[in-house]
Motif scaffolding. Structure first.
Motif, PDB file in Angstrom:
ATOM      1  N   GLY A  55      31.681  83.393  89.820  1.00  0.00           N
ATOM      2  CA  GLY A  55      32.222  84.671  90.288  1.00  0.00           C
ATOM      3  C   GLY A  55      32.012  84.803  91.788  1.00  0.00           C
ATOM      4  N   LYS A 118      43.361  87.795  91.155  1.00  0.00           N
ATOM      5  CA  LYS A 118      43.823  89.017  90.489  1.00  0.00           C
ATOM      6  C   LYS A 118      44.881  89.733  91.313  1.00  0.00           C
ATOM      7  CE  LYS A 118      39.312  89.366  88.451  1.00  0.00           C
ATOM      8  NZ  LYS A 118      38.164  89.216  89.327  1.00  0.00           N
ATOM      9  N   HIS A 149      43.874  93.197  87.641  1.00  0.00           N
ATOM     10  CA  HIS A 149      42.489  93.635  87.831  1.00  0.00           C
ATOM     11  C   HIS A 149      42.287  95.038  87.252  1.00  0.00           C
ATOM     12  CE1 HIS A 149      38.852  93.436  90.754  1.00  0.00           C
ATOM     13  NE2 HIS A 149      38.528  93.993  89.620  1.00  0.00           N
ATOM     14  N   SER A 178      35.764  95.558  82.693  1.00  0.00           N
ATOM     15  CA  SER A 178      34.330  95.265  82.788  1.00  0.00           C
ATOM     16  C   SER A 178      33.534  96.478  82.327  1.00  0.00           C
ATOM     17  CB  SER A 178      33.942  94.914  84.224  1.00  0.00           C
ATOM     18  OG  SER A 178      34.127  96.038  85.061  1.00  0.00           O
ATOM     19  N   PHE A 230      24.990  88.650  83.864  1.00  0.00           N
ATOM     20  CA  PHE A 230      23.614  89.107  84.158  1.00  0.00           C
ATOM     21  C   PHE A 230      23.599  90.569  84.583  1.00  0.00           C
ATOM     22  CE2 PHE A 230      23.382  84.505  85.753  1.00  0.00           C
ATOM     23  CZ  PHE A 230      23.091  84.022  84.487  1.00  0.00           C
ATOM     24  N   ARG A 231      24.621  91.320  84.224  1.00  0.00           N
ATOM     25  CA  ARG A 231      24.726  92.727  84.651  1.00  0.00           C
ATOM     26  C   ARG A 231      24.549  92.839  86.158  1.00  0.00           C
ATOM     27  NH1 ARG A 231      22.098  97.368  80.917  1.00  0.00           N
ATOM     28  NH2 ARG A 231      23.905  97.585  79.582  1.00  0.00           N
ATOM     29  N   GLY A 233      22.999  90.939  88.081  1.00  0.00           N
ATOM     30  CA  GLY A 233      21.656  90.574  88.525  1.00  0.00           C
ATOM     31  C   GLY A 233      20.571  91.505  87.993  1.00  0.00           C
ATOM     32  N   ILE A 274      31.362  83.566  84.060  1.00  0.00           N
ATOM     33  CA  ILE A 274      31.525  83.342  85.501  1.00  0.00           C
ATOM     34  C   ILE A 274      30.414  84.036  86.304  1.00  0.00           C
ATOM     35  CG2 ILE A 274      33.982  82.807  85.601  1.00  0.00           C
ATOM     36  CD1 ILE A 274      34.484  85.827  86.144  1.00  0.00           C
ATOM     37  N   PRO A 275      29.166  83.594  86.146  1.00  0.00           N
ATOM     38  CA  PRO A 275      28.108  84.210  86.954  1.00  0.00           C
ATOM     39  C   PRO A 275      28.357  83.993  88.448  1.00  0.00           C
ATOM     40  CG  PRO A 275      27.316  82.184  85.931  1.00  0.00           C
ATOM     41  CD  PRO A 275      28.670  82.472  85.332  1.00  0.00           C
ATOM     42  N   ARG A 279      23.020  81.272  95.532  1.00  0.00           N
ATOM     43  CA  ARG A 279      21.998  80.217  95.610  1.00  0.00           C
ATOM     44  C   ARG A 279      22.423  78.920  94.934  1.00  0.00           C
ATOM     45  NH1 ARG A 279      16.260  82.976  94.327  1.00  0.00           N
ATOM     46  NH2 ARG A 279      15.889  80.810  93.725  1.00  0.00           N
ATOM     47  N   HIS A 282      20.544  78.290  91.734  1.00  0.00           N
ATOM     48  CA  HIS A 282      21.035  79.097  90.614  1.00  0.00           C
ATOM     49  C   HIS A 282      22.349  78.555  90.057  1.00  0.00           C
ATOM     50  CE1 HIS A 282      18.522  82.968  91.501  1.00  0.00           C
ATOM     51  NE2 HIS A 282      17.821  82.005  90.944  1.00  0.00           N
ATOM     52  N   GLU A 285      21.436  75.698  87.911  1.00  0.00           N
ATOM     53  CA  GLU A 285      20.777  76.189  86.698  1.00  0.00           C
ATOM     54  C   GLU A 285      21.819  76.753  85.720  1.00  0.00           C
ATOM     55  OE1 GLU A 285      17.715  78.968  87.824  1.00  0.00           O
ATOM     56  OE2 GLU A 285      17.727  79.938  85.867  1.00  0.00           O
ATOM     57  N   ASN A 286      22.784  77.490  86.264  1.00  0.00           N
ATOM     58  CA  ASN A 286      23.806  78.107  85.410  1.00  0.00           C
ATOM     59  C   ASN A 286      24.694  77.048  84.765  1.00  0.00           C
ATOM     60  OD1 ASN A 286      22.706  80.497  86.222  1.00  0.00           O
ATOM     61  ND2 ASN A 286      24.321  80.993  87.694  1.00  0.00           N
TER      62      ASN A 286
HETATM   63  N1  LIG Z   1      36.845  93.937  86.428  1.00  0.00           N
HETATM   64  C1  LIG Z   1      36.692  92.709  86.863  1.00  0.00           C
HETATM   65  O1  LIG Z   1      37.635  91.982  87.021  1.00  0.00           O
HETATM   66  C2  LIG Z   1      35.319  92.196  87.149  1.00  0.00           C
HETATM   67  C3  LIG Z   1      34.220  93.064  87.104  1.00  0.00           C
HETATM   68  C4  LIG Z   1      32.956  92.547  87.363  1.00  0.00           C
HETATM   69  C5  LIG Z   1      32.814  91.199  87.659  1.00  0.00           C
HETATM   70  N2  LIG Z   1      33.902  90.376  87.722  1.00  0.00           N
HETATM   71  C6  LIG Z   1      33.762  88.931  88.040  1.00  0.00           C
HETATM   72  O2  LIG Z   1      32.642  88.428  87.329  1.00  0.00           O
HETATM   73  C7  LIG Z   1      31.730  87.821  88.237  1.00  0.00           C
HETATM   74  C8  LIG Z   1      30.316  87.929  87.726  1.00  0.00           C
HETATM   75  O3  LIG Z   1      29.890  89.261  87.635  1.00  0.00           O
HETATM   76  P1  LIG Z   1      28.930  89.932  88.732  1.00  0.00           P
HETATM   77  O4  LIG Z   1      29.031  89.199  89.996  1.00  0.00           O
HETATM   78  O5  LIG Z   1      29.245  91.382  88.749  1.00  0.00           O
HETATM   79  O6  LIG Z   1      27.482  89.823  88.126  1.00  0.00           O
HETATM   80  P2  LIG Z   1      26.580  88.656  87.484  1.00  0.00           P
HETATM   81  O7  LIG Z   1      27.240  87.340  87.589  1.00  0.00           O
HETATM   82  O8  LIG Z   1      26.175  89.179  86.162  1.00  0.00           O
HETATM   83  O9  LIG Z   1      25.296  88.704  88.407  1.00  0.00           O
HETATM   84  C9  LIG Z   1      25.282  88.196  89.695  1.00  0.00           C
HETATM   85  C10 LIG Z   1      23.850  88.221  90.157  1.00  0.00           C
HETATM   86  O10 LIG Z   1      23.061  87.388  89.303  1.00  0.00           O
HETATM   87  C11 LIG Z   1      22.161  86.625  90.071  1.00  0.00           C
HETATM   88  N3  LIG Z   1      22.046  85.289  89.476  1.00  0.00           N
HETATM   89  C12 LIG Z   1      23.018  84.359  89.326  1.00  0.00           C
HETATM   90  N4  LIG Z   1      22.527  83.250  88.743  1.00  0.00           N
HETATM   91  C13 LIG Z   1      21.204  83.480  88.540  1.00  0.00           C
HETATM   92  C14 LIG Z   1      20.160  82.714  87.987  1.00  0.00           C
HETATM   93  N5  LIG Z   1      20.367  81.484  87.519  1.00  0.00           N
HETATM   94  N6  LIG Z   1      18.914  83.261  87.950  1.00  0.00           N
HETATM   95  C15 LIG Z   1      18.680  84.513  88.419  1.00  0.00           C
HETATM   96  N7  LIG Z   1      19.647  85.288  88.955  1.00  0.00           N
HETATM   97  C16 LIG Z   1      20.899  84.774  89.007  1.00  0.00           C
HETATM   98  C17 LIG Z   1      22.771  86.514  91.443  1.00  0.00           C
HETATM   99  O11 LIG Z   1      21.741  86.566  92.422  1.00  0.00           O
HETATM  100  P3  LIG Z   1      21.493  85.273  93.369  1.00  0.00           P
HETATM  101  O12 LIG Z   1      22.535  85.367  94.420  1.00  0.00           O
HETATM  102  O13 LIG Z   1      20.109  85.482  93.864  1.00  0.00           O
HETATM  103  O14 LIG Z   1      21.625  84.059  92.522  1.00  0.00           O
HETATM  104  C18 LIG Z   1      23.697  87.715  91.555  1.00  0.00           C
HETATM  105  O15 LIG Z   1      23.141  88.725  92.333  1.00  0.00           O
HETATM  106  C19 LIG Z   1      32.003  88.569  89.533  1.00  0.00           C
HETATM  107  O16 LIG Z   1      31.474  87.904  90.645  1.00  0.00           O
HETATM  108  C20 LIG Z   1      33.486  88.667  89.505  1.00  0.00           C
HETATM  109  O17 LIG Z   1      34.089  87.459  89.921  1.00  0.00           O
HETATM  110  C21 LIG Z   1      35.147  90.855  87.449  1.00  0.00           C
END
Ligand SMILES: NC(=O)c1ccc[n+]([C@@H]2O[C@H](COP(=O)([O-])OP(=O)(O)OC[C@H]3O[C@@H](n4cnc5c(N)ncnc54)[C@H](OP(=O)(O)O)[C@@H]3O)[C@@H](O)[C@H]2O)c1
Lengths: 310, 225
Positions: A55, A118, A149, A178, A230-231, A233, A274-275, A279, A282, A285-286
């Motif tokens: 992501g 999107k 989107h 989301s 990961f909500r 983070g 798609i986390p 980093r 990370h 790891e993912n």
């Molecule tokens: N409506 C939509 O279309 C919509 C809505 C929300 C999200 N999305 C998409 O989904 C993607 C993912 O969702 P998100 O970015 O909201 O949240 P997420 O992926 O749940 O969380 C991202 C956070 O998790 C941390 N993280 C990642 N890998 C980690 C690991 N192995 N260990 C510990 N922490 C970890 C990251 O911090 P670090 O940088 O420190 O690793 C980052 O701050 C978005 O980027 C976006 O592309 C789409």
């Protein structure tokens, strides 16, 4: 774009699946290559995808800061090295599309990426134009996936996207939501529109999608992209101070992040998660979480109960 | 409503603290040594206002007007816009605010009456914006290089502008000068809170205090306060 890897991997996957008798399984899982992440096929198109993508919301919105742009390119380099393919972005994400474009150019990785972007505009006539501008920022000729989107003006954009897919201007199309929002509407669209992907939030604490959307996706052969694993983070931050239970080792999870991803990927309807991350460690790891074994029903319940209780 | 409650303050932000403060640091480097001159310029403005002469008031107003043009161009347009498209909505209003303050600087006459509470609150806001707000870096993970000062950044400039307007303007001029910096202080404060920076609370409180300064809470007195 992604043709090369998907074809190579598909052949490899077919070989592996046949050899291991996996094709007999209701949902076949296999490794595309010995060291790469697990992949899953998309039922509606000739595409097989690694089950962990990347992501870009917040993490890749770094403006023109050269150091941070290079840092994102490093994350992308590790992602591609680890066998990742899908990168998800949106015109809503500030400079993230530009950052992805910078990384793809720097790494010469246009052939490796499965580009998921999107349409995000209320103006029904602007869909095509916006996707062209986005493609310029990504520095790609066309997208592998275009999604509406958050269902913004989805009816009008769906017409545009269908036409674009028919023209070959995009390979696959979909919708996103989301935070568990508007699931009824999402369900109606999945029922009535010929989409390839639905993107939604799913993780051990946000499980609304299990009720209807995930079963429907399976039934209709729609690929599922999981956002906010990961909500954003909050989940990994909350769990950081908690010791990982011994039983996480049963599925080879070495961190909470991996346990969460394995929970998500063990749902048979999920195509990929798609986390987002800033980093390199990370992202590795993912990607490493996209591996067998995945939890069975009993372990899934245990993961969800444990995380909810903490 | 449920959908709205499912958002966290940081869900409204497109960027992370790491990126925002890197942008601030970069801007400070680009315009070096304005960052260290800013507190001195702040002391000068406080002195100009405290002297109560009409030239000093005009100079304070003109500097706020010119700074809104400079900050809008150098920071918001050239840098911040890349990470926050929402600022496009604010930019025209900020350009108009700059013009308004410059016009007022050229056209306002000497103060003939003032409300004591308004003057004191205004002076306090100028001190807050120019000298105290930049110390916010002490309250979060920032280094001193990421301190935001009124010569370069819109948040402290908005607080300073509220103070300058309250101490130098009255009537319809004051009513025209306050809304934009007030709105900026509120959105800026909310943004800082989203960035988990406690100085955001101070900005929101300052905006509330500025509104109190605007209200006719004390009798207008002839002459200067
Ligand atoms: N409506 C939509 O279309 C919509 C809505 C929300 C999200 N999305 C998409 O989904 C993607 C993912 O969702 P998100 O970015 O909201 O949240 P997420 O992926 O749940 O969380 C991202 C956070 O998790 C941390 N993280 C990642 N890998 C980690 C690991 N192995 N260990 C510990 N922490 C970890 C990251 O911090 P670090 O940088 O420190 O690793 C980052 O701050 C978005 O980027 C976006 O592309 C789409």
């Amino acid at each position: 774009m992604a043709d090369q890897w998907s074809l190579q991997r598909r052949r490899l996957l077919q070989g592996l699946a046949a050899g291991a008798g996996l094709s007999a399984l209701p949902f076949s899982l296999a490794r595309a290559q010995d060291s790469g992440p697990l992949t899953r096929p998309l039922p509606t198109a000739d595409i097989t995808l690694p089950t962990v993508g990347l992501g870009t919301w917040i993490t890749f919105n770094v403006g023109n800061n050269q150091r941070l742009l290079d840092n994102c390119a490093d994350v992308m380099a590790a992602f591609f090295e680890g066998g990742g393919a899908m990168i998800d972005s949106s015109p809503m994400y500030g400079s993230s599309q530009n950052t992805v474009g910078y990384g793809l150019d720097k790494l010469n990785a246009r052939e490796q990426v499965f580009s998921a972007d999107k349409i995000w505009t209320r103006d029904a006539d602007q869909g095509r134009q916006q996707s062209r501008e986005s493609a310029e920022l990504w520095q790609v000729d066309r997208f592998d996936l275009l999604q509406v989107h958050n269902l913004v003006s989805w009816r009008a954009h769906m017409d545009t996207l269908r036409a674009m897919r028919d023209d070959g201007a995009v390979r696959t199309i979909g919708i996103t939501t989301s935070h568990g929002r508007r699931h009824r509407e999402v369900e109606r669209i999945m029922d009535s529109e010929p989409i390839d992907f639905v993107q939604l939030t799913y993780n051990p604490v946000d499980r609304e999608a299990e009720d209807r959307l995930l079963p429907l996706a399976r039934e209709k052969g729609i690929g599922v992209i999981v956002n906010r694993p990961f909500r954003r983070g909050a989940l990994t931050e909350r769990l950081a101070s908690e010791p990982l239970p011994d039983w996480a080792g049963e599925v080879g999870a070495e961190s909470w992040a991996q346990l969460i991803l394995k929970f998500i990927l063990s749902h048979p309807a999920v195509t990929c998660a798609i986390p987002a991350t800033t980093r390199v460690d990370h992202v590795r790891e993912n990607l490493a979480a996209a591996s067998q074994p995945l939890p069975d029903q009993a372990l899934r319940a245990r993961i969800a109960d444990t995380i909810r209780a903490l | 409503m449920d959908a709205l409650l499912s958002y966290h303050p940081r869900d409204f932000l497109l960027f992370s603290p790491r990126v925002y403060w890197a942008l601030v640091t970069g801007n400070n480097e680009s315009w070096w040594p304005l960052a260290i001159l800013a507190p001195l310029a702040g002391v000068l403005v406080v002195w100009l206002i405290a002297r109560r002469g009409s030239q000093g008031r005009r100079l304070a107003l003109a500097s706020a007007g010119a700074l809104w043009w400079f900050v809008t161009w150098s920071f918001l347009w050239q840098q911040y816009r890349a990470i926050n498209w929402a600022v496009d909505w604010a930019i025209p209003a900020l350009v108009i605010l700059g013009a308004l303050l410059l016009v007022f600087a050229m056209t306002t006459g000497p103060v003939t009456a003032c409300r004591p509470h308004r003057y004191r609150i205004g002076l306090m806001l100028v001190i807050w914006g120019t000298l105290i707000h930049p110390l916010g870096f002490l309250l979060d993970d920032r280094r001193m290089q990421a301190a935001d000062t009124w010569l370069l950044f819109p948040d402290p400039l908005a607080l300073t502008t509220l103070g300058i307007a309250l101490t130098t303007l009255a009537g319809w001029r004051l009513a025209l000068a306050l809304p934009v910096p007030l709105l900026w202080s509120m959105t800026g404060g909310a943004t800082l809170l989203g960035l988990e920076s406690p100085i955001g609370w101070a900005m929101l409180i300052a905006a509330g205090i500025a509104v109190a300064g605007w209200l006719p809470l004390t009798q207008s007195q002839r002459g200067t306060c």
